[in-house]
Design an enzyme around this catalytic site. Structure first.
Site, short mmCIF file in Angstrom:
data_model
loop_
_atom_site.label_atom_id
_atom_site.label_comp_id
_atom_site.label_asym_id
_atom_site.label_seq_id
_atom_site.Cartn_x
_atom_site.Cartn_y
_atom_site.Cartn_z
N GLU A 88 -34.87 44.04 -8.04
CA GLU A 88 -34.13 44.85 -9.01
C GLU A 88 -32.86 44.19 -9.50
OE1 GLU A 88 -33.25 47.72 -11.60
OE2 GLU A 88 -35.06 47.83 -10.37
N GLU A 89 -32.14 43.50 -8.61
CA GLU A 89 -30.81 43.01 -8.96
C GLU A 89 -30.67 41.49 -8.95
OE1 GLU A 89 -29.44 45.34 -10.16
OE2 GLU A 89 -29.82 47.16 -9.03
N SER A 92 -29.06 55.01 -18.60
CA SER A 92 -28.76 54.25 -17.39
C SER A 92 -27.24 54.04 -17.30
CB SER A 92 -29.53 52.93 -17.38
OG SER A 92 -29.52 52.34 -16.10
N ASP A 119 -38.02 58.62 -10.97
CA ASP A 119 -37.14 57.44 -11.08
C ASP A 119 -36.79 56.92 -9.69
OD1 ASP A 119 -35.16 55.57 -11.71
OD2 ASP A 119 -34.38 56.77 -13.36
N HIS A 140 -37.68 55.19 -14.60
CA HIS A 140 -36.40 54.92 -15.26
C HIS A 140 -36.57 54.66 -16.75
CE1 HIS A 140 -32.16 54.25 -15.05
NE2 HIS A 140 -32.23 53.01 -15.49
#
Length: 750
Positions: A207-208, A613, A688, A720
């Site tokens: 994800e990051e 977001s 989500d 999301h």
């Protein structure tokens, strides 16, 4: 690759959106339904473009004309320009539901969200077969159209063909599986299960950190580096995935800020799983287990492993050189951030055959390329601009090719330099365009370049070493049968400009207006994201350009501004949000609103703000801190409390909440929720797994307890990316018609 270079001719036939010239269609007005229907108004875009090993085929996945989100595998003969479908996803696929693990992987890879069919593939090194994942299973496709299933691959994740083609590997049931390229695979790790995973990237890596895999083959097929992670220390969140016909409950281990991460180990093993050697990642030498495994690469000769070890606070990054025989590691060099800053990870680096390393660093305040050799650094690029990606390195010719914004922050171009004379940087792509992506052959003598600008949706072409276009891959000309051609006559231009932030920093904005009538004022649809790592204002054709054009046709001015804290303007620009999310971004967005109110064609009482977001979070912060500035606001999937978001993202900017509680309290959208007095619509997907629905329910509870009015729309089964559909926009625009657009207009200016 060199055979392929010679085979391409300037007169090659290419895939275009309109193969046969047709009379221009009469101008039409967009509808919201057409914006989201098939075919895509931006033109069918080939994705995952790759060259066959001998260069005779250019493969890609293409959307079906009748189903914009389903993709098939195609090949173009680079000698003749003729294209053909290699694998039809509907004929091969079973239509079976994907595993939850693959669904979540696709959600984290934004380029695959909401898409089906064939989204990726891998060539065998001999160019005779292609490994193709479809509907959670693996298939081997030959160039004559034969396709067969790889038995035992159901539920496969991260499939690849090994570098020399001797093996096919993938992750299944939390273990790494390996098999001969023409046979059935078997698990080569055995301990995976429960909280233990082999060969996968953990949640925050996907994800990051933009690391999608957890295993890496050596160049000679003899060894595999395999990540093992254990989620046991990670906090368990009970996440309800609420769908239209029922609710699934997931016990999801989610590393919220300030809580434990997974325990990460790295092993080196043979393809059959034997001879396992544990890599020293620092625990034995005092660094401790609380680190991030950021990147893993083999040296070109396979004699060593390069491991990037990032500290938990993301202010230190060590490059480790690992002996694969013993697992012993030594620190080659260390990057450290400034006092009120952090280190951004990058893929713009390349180990060289001579033992040196091309490396992107922000040590001088801007992202630039350096060369590390025998312990010494040489800076290759410099100036108040940013290198974005490293495309190719030709060691023999001493030529390096990269993308960056040297010619202005609104454009991205392809550049080349001589490693021995790096002062002269040559731009290879045409001014006035935004280069969205570039791939190259091994030595950077041929490039596949994708570009767009506000009047031309994305085009893809083949270029030579000088950047000269040799042939179109997808010209995508908006003529004839192109899906946007009927709407081209009503297309409105995108205007650009700058204003100054409170500290004098230039802030770039972009605007699309309706056809303006003298003396008339118009409402504003003020879009924003504003989070770190982003850039919205650019000379490109964004994926939602047709939507923006629809809004303009409905009488809205569409406006965006890039605030401090966003990307590609240097480290100081980005560092402005350090321990202060929801501060300078709010101020800069408000500066944009103040500027709009000075324009004679803007109705100052009819400016609506919208974000999803991080943008949804900013909507709430702006409406809390500055009531009355916006006529109404829309907040989609917002983070309302940063303590609910993940470790790697949140702590990078905000620090550890157990030590920086005041910064987290100031950044939260919950304490001042009831200060919102302007009309608010909040939206969220009910499945989500990125920004949990808890963020919105916590905010709603605050508003309800204080008897504050607001509107809310929830989407069963949506994650999301719930905003990528007609209904959310129908809902938003109906809300804005009631609260903004159809209210009495302000008095006209003389």
């Amino acid at each position: 690759m060199r055979k392929w270079m010679a085979a391409i001719g300037a007169g090659a036939v290419v895939w275009t959106a309109s193969a046969v010239a047709e009379p221009a269609k009469p101008a039409m007005r967009l509808t919201l339904e057409r914006v989201f229907a098939s075919p895509d108004l931006g033109g069918g875009q080939p994705q995952a473009l790759r060259l066959s090993p001998d260069g005779t085929l250019l493969t890609s996945v293409r959307p079906r004309e009748d189903e914009r989100n389903r993709f098939d595998l195609w090949a173009m003969d680079t000698r003749t320009g003729q294209s053909r479908m290699l694998v039809d996803s509907k004929k091969v696929g079973s239509g079976a539901a994907l595993s939850e693990a693959e669904k979540m992987q696709r959600e984290r890879d934004r380029s695959k969200t909401g898409k089906t069919g064939i989204l990726d593939y891998d060539w065998s090194p001999d160019g005779k077969t292609i490994l193709v994942p479809v509907d959670g299973e693996l298939f081997i496709a030959t160039l004559d159209g034969e396709v067969r299933k790889l038995e035992g691959s159901k539920g496969a994740l991260n499939p690849v063909v090994s570098p020399r083609g001797g093996f096919v590997s993938f992750v299944r049931d939390q273990n790494l599986w390996v098999g001969a390229a023409d046979g059935t695979a078997r698990a080569v790790t055995k301990e995976g299960g429960g909280t233990v995973h082999f060969g996968e990237a953990e949640f925050v890596a996907q994800e990051e950190m933009h690391r999608r895999t957890g295993y890496w083959w050596s160049p000679d097929d003899k060894l595999i580096a395999v990540e093992r992670f254990d989620e046991a220390p990670v906090r368990v969140f009970t996440r309800a995935s609420i769908g239209a016909t029922g609710t699934s409950i997931y016990e999801q281990r989610y590393p919220a800020a300030g809580t434990p991460n997974v325990l990460v180990d790295l092993f080196i093993m043979k393809p059959d799983g034997s001879g396992q050697v544990k890599v020293d990642l620092g625990a034995e030498s005092g660094t401790g287990r609380d680190i991030y495994l950021a990147r893993v690469d083999w040296t070109p000769d396979g004699s060593a492993l390069l491991v990037q070890r990032q500290s938990r606070d993301q202010r230190t990054l060590d490059m480790l050189l690992v002996d694969p025989a013993t697992g012993k590691s030594t620190v080659m060099f260390t990057e450290r951030s400034g006092e009120k800053s952090w280190l951004n990870l990058s893929d713009a680096y390349r180990p060289m055959k001579d033992g040196s390393l091309i490396w992107r660093s922000e040590r001088d305040g801007f992202g630039h390329l350096y060369r590390w050799k025998a312990g010494r650094w040489t800076q290759l690029t410099k100036g108040e601009w940013v290198v974005d990606s490293l495309v190719s390195v030709d060691e023999t010719a001493g030529r390096l090719v990269f993308t960056g914004n040297k010619d202005g922050v609104l454009e991205r171009h392809l550049y080349a330099l001589d490693l021995n004379k790096p002062d002269a940087v040559t731009r290879l792509t045409e001014a006035g365009w935004f280069t969205a992506g570039v791939s190259a052959d091994a030595t950077g003598t041929r490039f596949i370049i994708s570009r767009s600008n506000p009047t031309q949706p994305k085009q893809t072409y083949l270029a030579d070493a000088s950047g000269r276009r040799i042939a179109w891959v997808n010209e995508n000309a908006v003529t004839g049968a192109h899906p946007y051609a009927p709407f081209l006559a009503t297309h409105r231009p995108t205007e650009f400009g700058t204003i100054k932030a409170e500290d004098g920093t230039p802030l770039h904005w972009q605007m699309i207006t309706p056809v303006l009538e003298k003396g008339k004022r118009y409402p504003v649809f003020f879009m924003h994201y504003g989070g770190p790592g982003s850039q919205d204002v650019a000379r490109d054709w964004p994926g939602n350009m047709p939507l923006r054009q629809y809004l303009a046709q409905q009488g809205w001015i569409v406006f965006q501004i890039d605030n401090r804290g966003s990307d590609n303007r240097g480290k100081a620009y980005e560092d402005a949000i350090w321990h202060a999310m929801g501060s300078v971004e709010v101020a800069d967005q408000l500066a944009g609103a103040a500027y709009l109110k000075t324009l004679p064609f803007v109705d100052p009482a009819k400016i609506a703000t919208y974000g999803w977001s991080y943008g949804g979070y900013l909507t709430l912060k702006m409406m809390e801190q500055h009531p009355g500035v916006f006529a109404a606001g829309i907040s989609g999937a917002p983070v309302t409390d940063w303590a609910l978001y993940d470790t790697h993202y949140t702590e990078r900017f905000m620090g550890d909440p157990t030590r920086d509680a005041a910064a987290y309290a100031a950044s939260s959208a919950l304490p001042e929720a009831t200060k919102i007095s302007d009309p608010l619509l909040i939206m969220h997907g009910m499945a989500d797994d990125n920004v949990f629905l808890d963020n919105t329910t916590a905010f709603a509870a605050k508003m309800q307890a204080a008897n504050r009015p607001f509107e809310m729309m929830l989407y069963p089964g949506k994650a999301h990316g719930a905003v990528r559909d007609v209904h959310p926009w129908t809902t938003m625009l109906a809300f804005l018609d009631r609260t903004v657009k159809n209210k009495p207009a302000s008095s006209p200016r003389p």
